[in-house]
Design a protein around this motif. Structure first.
Motif, short mmCIF file in Angstrom:
data_model
loop_
_atom_site.label_atom_id
_atom_site.label_comp_id
_atom_site.label_asym_id
_atom_site.label_seq_id
_atom_site.Cartn_x
_atom_site.Cartn_y
_atom_site.Cartn_z
N THR A 102 74.83 43.74 72.61
CA THR A 102 74.36 43.71 71.22
C THR A 102 72.97 44.35 71.17
O THR A 102 72.05 43.89 71.86
CB THR A 102 74.30 42.27 70.69
N LEU A 103 72.83 45.39 70.35
CA LEU A 103 71.60 46.17 70.35
C LEU A 103 70.53 45.62 69.40
O LEU A 103 69.35 45.90 69.58
CB LEU A 103 71.90 47.62 69.94
N ASN A 104 70.95 44.87 68.39
CA ASN A 104 69.99 44.40 67.38
C ASN A 104 69.74 42.91 67.53
O ASN A 104 70.54 42.17 68.10
CB ASN A 104 70.50 44.71 65.97
N SER A 105 68.60 42.47 66.99
CA SER A 105 68.25 41.05 67.09
C SER A 105 68.80 40.23 65.94
O SER A 105 68.76 39.01 65.97
CB SER A 105 66.73 40.87 67.15
N MET A 106 69.30 40.89 64.91
CA MET A 106 70.00 40.30 63.75
C MET A 106 69.10 39.47 62.84
O MET A 106 68.72 39.93 61.77
CB MET A 106 71.22 39.50 64.21
N THR A 107 68.75 38.27 63.23
CA THR A 107 68.01 37.40 62.31
C THR A 107 66.53 37.77 62.32
O THR A 107 65.85 37.59 63.33
CB THR A 107 68.16 35.93 62.71
N PRO A 108 66.01 38.27 61.22
CA PRO A 108 64.58 38.62 61.18
C PRO A 108 63.73 37.36 61.24
O PRO A 108 64.01 36.37 60.57
CB PRO A 108 64.43 39.31 59.81
N ILE A 109 62.70 37.40 62.03
CA ILE A 109 61.83 36.24 62.18
C ILE A 109 61.14 35.90 60.87
O ILE A 109 60.83 34.74 60.58
CB ILE A 109 60.79 36.50 63.31
N TRP A 110 60.94 36.93 60.00
CA TRP A 110 60.25 36.68 58.74
C TRP A 110 61.14 35.97 57.71
O TRP A 110 60.64 35.51 56.69
CB TRP A 110 59.70 37.97 58.16
N LYS A 111 62.45 35.90 57.97
CA LYS A 111 63.33 35.19 57.04
C LYS A 111 63.59 33.75 57.49
O LYS A 111 64.25 32.99 56.79
CB LYS A 111 64.65 35.94 56.89
N LYS A 112 63.07 33.39 58.65
CA LYS A 112 63.22 32.02 59.11
C LYS A 112 62.15 31.14 58.45
O LYS A 112 61.07 31.60 58.12
CB LYS A 112 63.06 31.96 60.64
N ARG A 113 62.47 29.87 58.29
CA ARG A 113 61.49 28.93 57.76
C ARG A 113 60.35 28.75 58.75
O ARG A 113 60.58 28.73 59.97
CB ARG A 113 62.15 27.59 57.46
N LYS A 114 59.14 28.60 58.24
CA LYS A 114 57.98 28.45 59.13
C LYS A 114 58.16 27.26 60.06
O LYS A 114 57.73 27.30 61.22
CB LYS A 114 56.71 28.27 58.29
N SER A 115 58.80 26.21 59.57
CA SER A 115 58.99 25.01 60.38
C SER A 115 59.94 25.25 61.55
O SER A 115 59.97 24.46 62.50
CB SER A 115 59.52 23.86 59.52
N ASP A 116 60.73 26.33 61.48
CA ASP A 116 61.69 26.63 62.54
C ASP A 116 61.16 27.63 63.57
O ASP A 116 61.88 27.99 64.50
CB ASP A 116 62.99 27.19 61.94
N VAL A 117 59.93 28.08 63.37
CA VAL A 117 59.36 29.10 64.26
C VAL A 117 58.06 28.57 64.87
O VAL A 117 57.18 28.08 64.16
CB VAL A 117 59.07 30.41 63.51
N GLU A 118 57.93 28.67 66.17
CA GLU A 118 56.69 28.28 66.84
C GLU A 118 55.71 29.45 66.84
O GLU A 118 56.12 30.61 66.78
CB GLU A 118 56.98 27.84 68.28
N GLN A 119 54.44 29.13 66.93
CA GLN A 119 53.42 30.17 66.91
C GLN A 119 53.61 31.15 68.06
O GLN A 119 53.37 32.36 67.92
CB GLN A 119 52.01 29.57 66.97
N LYS A 120 54.08 30.66 69.20
CA LYS A 120 54.28 31.56 70.34
C LYS A 120 55.34 32.61 70.03
O LYS A 120 55.28 33.74 70.53
CB LYS A 120 54.66 30.77 71.60
N ASP A 121 56.33 32.24 69.17
CA ASP A 121 57.35 33.22 68.77
C ASP A 121 56.75 34.29 67.87
O ASP A 121 57.06 35.47 68.00
CB ASP A 121 58.50 32.51 68.05
N TYR A 122 55.88 33.86 66.94
CA TYR A 122 55.16 34.82 66.10
C TYR A 122 54.29 35.73 66.96
O TYR A 122 54.23 36.95 66.75
CB TYR A 122 54.29 34.10 65.08
N ASP A 123 53.60 35.13 67.93
CA ASP A 123 52.70 35.91 68.80
C ASP A 123 53.48 36.96 69.58
O ASP A 123 53.05 38.11 69.71
CB ASP A 123 51.97 34.98 69.77
#
Length: 653
Positions: free
Chosen positions: A242-263
């Protein structure tokens, strides 16, 4: 052979040669169409249980160097012969747009159709000499093939079961397979590049990385052979990846993403080795809906203030990249912000490379600007160390924002500025400066020069501090020019129980302490200066003549401390620091000069020596020249003739 409907040859020629500026965009368009087909199938399954499928919905990509073909296949809703004729035989007819219209009330967020114009498919002919589309509609017993060279028309034929691609065989099969037969490569047109794994992978990640369905391709990998020989041997093998990551990180809820993932997303996407200083993630709904993920960097890129630097946020529409750097989303003074904006509502032009309505973009840009400003204010008030780090890297741009807008952005940006306090020896805001002002002080004083250390030793700064007034020390090239447009700082009325209770709202003028009209003295000092001026008019006239046009006037200063015999100031719109900066520019020869004034200290012993030399033209010229050049050096300004200055000091000694 059928002919294209509408003025097909002219329109298709326009499509192939004029609408798109970048040929590699063809893959983005085909993948977007495949994604729409999968969305339609998914929606149909939600509204009609008989059409629900259990298989994994995906887009498959492949290439063949021998046959010079690229294939994009999906297991979406497929097309009947009539739909092939209507959707592909009628240029600019959008089946996706029609689907959206018919299901506007029911679809809601269940489907995110990308297609709008019905022209993206024809971008294939920018790289292909022939295109073959084999499609089998959901629930249909037969499949059909649409084929065209993009010039002479197209054909639609039924395809025998045995001749179908394996994925389209069987009574429950459905989907579409598009095969592009590439043009031959030339020096001007390199189509060979698209017949490589790395290029197709790169195009998917650049333009279609966040399409919601997996984009798969057989890729070549290497592994160690299982062998008894101690010397390792390796072999190549094929694997579906699979070449693409599919789910954009910017469409995820902030509560579901850790700062290290944003970094991690930030450092890999924007090629920065430092983590971001701040991360902003927000979603907007209304007339224009969009998701935004913004980053304030920890360090400035090396080319931030060069003419080659390109500002802008990546603009996506329904997770498909439209512009890598959309400059209209950021004001120049926030050009350091990196990030992504994704909106299904922006009105794209026919090529989907630019926008039709700038008003939509302006609405998003205004919201982004407010969000960034609020984040900076929060950092300033609650994490001062981080904010001072930010301002050291990017504060110059905020100052340019006031200068370039001719002061119209002063209200928005003034409270974000930091300056070095000569009295407190730390960075302060204008608001903090005002809070610490002396009783009765009605102006904000600043000094501009090369370094804080030099400025702190200038007579004007020492005098202001001696009179109880703090001075903001400014050392950036834009400072003096910015102050010409900032002019004043508004202070709101003070209520409540603070020590400044009852203070009315007012505008405090910003004044350079090197201004000839600076007024810091008390009444007694002013009277003494006025008396000395009246009694020595002839002396000042002789000194002015002796300096031969280098100064516009000679005056007595009531502000200087007892250790300073004289200083050079300026009157009028061009300050001494502004003149120095202009002299460093390429247009130095045409740059305006400051109107200099030699200010004398009537209480200093040197003043008595000048009085004694009155009438002695040569002696007065010598002393005036030395005093003037000495004052220039103290201000950090160059002496016009250093050799002459050295000789004069020797002569006086």
């Amino acid at each position: 052979m059928k002919q294209f409907k509408t003025e097909s040859k002219k329109l298709l020629d326009l499509m192939i040669n004029s609408i798109y500026t970048n040929k590699e965009i063809f893959l983005r368009e085909l993948i977007s169409n495949a994604s729409d087909a999968l969305d339609k199938l998914s929606f149909e399954g939600l509204t009609d249980e008989s059409k629900r499928v259990d298989e994994t919905l995906a887009i498959d990509l492949s290439f063949d160097k021998d046959t010079r073909t690229i294939t994009v296949a999906d297991n979406g809703i497929g097309m009947t012969a009539e739909e092939l004729d209507e959707n592909l035989g009628t240029i600019a007819h959008s089946g996706s747009q029609e689907f959206k219209r018919q299901n506007a009330d029911a679809q809601g967020d269940a489907v995110d159709i990308i297609g709008q114009f019905g022209v993206g498919f024809y971008s294939s002919f920018m790289v292909a000499k022939r295109v073959r589309v084999v499609s089998r509609a959901l629930g249909e017993d037969v499949a059909h093939a649409w084929e065209s060279d993009g010039v002479s028309g197209y054909s639609i034929d039924e395809v025998a079961e045995a001749d179908l691609p394996e994925a389209l065989r069987g009574e429950r099969a459905h989907g579409t397979q598009i095969t592009l037969f590439l043009r031959d490569s030339t020096e001007e047109d390199d189509t060979d590049q698209f017949l490589s794994e790395w290029k197709l992978r790169d195009l998917v990640r650049q333009y279609s990385n966040y399409v919601r369905y997996p984009i798969r391709m057989m890729v070549t990998k290497s592994r160690e052979k299982p062998a008894p020989d101690p010397k390792p041997e390796y072999e190549d093998y094929q694997e579906l990846e699979t070449l693409n990551s599919m789910t954009p990180i910017w469409k995820k809820r902030k509560s579901d993403v850790e700062q290290k993932d944003y970094d991690e997303f930030y450092t890999s996407t924007f090629h920065d080795w430092e983590k971001p200083l701040r991360t902003l993630s927000f979603h907007a709904e209304g007339a224009i809906s969009y998701d935004a993920l913004l980053f304030i960097p920890s360090v400035a890129p090396f080319d931030l203030y060069s003419k080659d630097y390109q500002k802008g946020l990546a603009l996506y529409s329904s997770s498909v990249l439209i512009q890598e750097k959309c400059a209209d989303l950021l004001p120049d003074y926030y050009n350091f912000v990196h990030g992504i904006v994704d909106s299904p509502d922006v009105t794209l032009n026919i090529s989907r490379e630019t926008l039709q309505q700038n008003s939509q973009l302006r609405a998003i840009a205004r919201r982004i600007e407010k969000k960034v400003t609020a984040e900076l204010e929060d950092m300033r008030d609650n994490d001062r160390e981080a904010y001072e780090k930010f301002f050291k890297n990017f504060g110059r741009g905020l100052k340019f924002g006031i200068y370039n807008s001719y002061g119209s952005k002063a209200d928005e940006l003034a409270d974000l500025l930091l300056f070095w306090s000569a009295r407190d020896e730390k960075m302060v805001t204008l608001k903090e400066y005002v809070a610490g002002m002396a009783e009765g002080q009605e102006k904000i004083y600043y000094a501009a020069g090369e370094t804080r250390e030099l400025l702190a030793q200038t007579p004007a700064v020492r005098s202001a501090l001696a009179h109880g007034y703090d001075v903001l020390l400014c050392t950036e090239d834009v400072d003096e020019f910015m102050f010409q447009f900032l002019r004043s700082y508004h202070v709101d009325a003070v209520a409540g129980d603070s020590e400044h209770k009852g203070t009315e709202a007012r505008d405090l003028e910003l004044q350079n302490v090197a201004d000839a009209n600076l007024d810091l003295a008390n009444e007694d000092e002013k009277k003494e200066a006025e008396k000395a001026t009246e009694e020595n008019k002839d002396l000042f006239g002789e000194l002015k003549d002796a300096l031969d046009g280098r100064v516009a006037d000679v005056k007595v200063s009531a502000n200087l401390d007892e250790d300073t015999p004289a200083t050079v100031t300026a009157e009028g719109p061009v300050s001494l620091e502004m003149e120095r900066r202009l002299q460093q520019s390429p247009e130095a020869g045409q740059a305006p000069k400051a109107s200099r004034v030699l200010m004398l200290n009537a209480k200093h012993p040197v003043f008595g020596k000048l009085q004694a030399a009155k009438g002695d033209k040569e002696r007065l010229a010598l002393m005036g020249d030395i005093l003037y050049n000495q004052a220039l050096l103290v201000e950090g300004l160059p002496v016009e003739d250093p050799a002459k200055f050295a000789r004069e000091i020797t002569e006086l000694m």
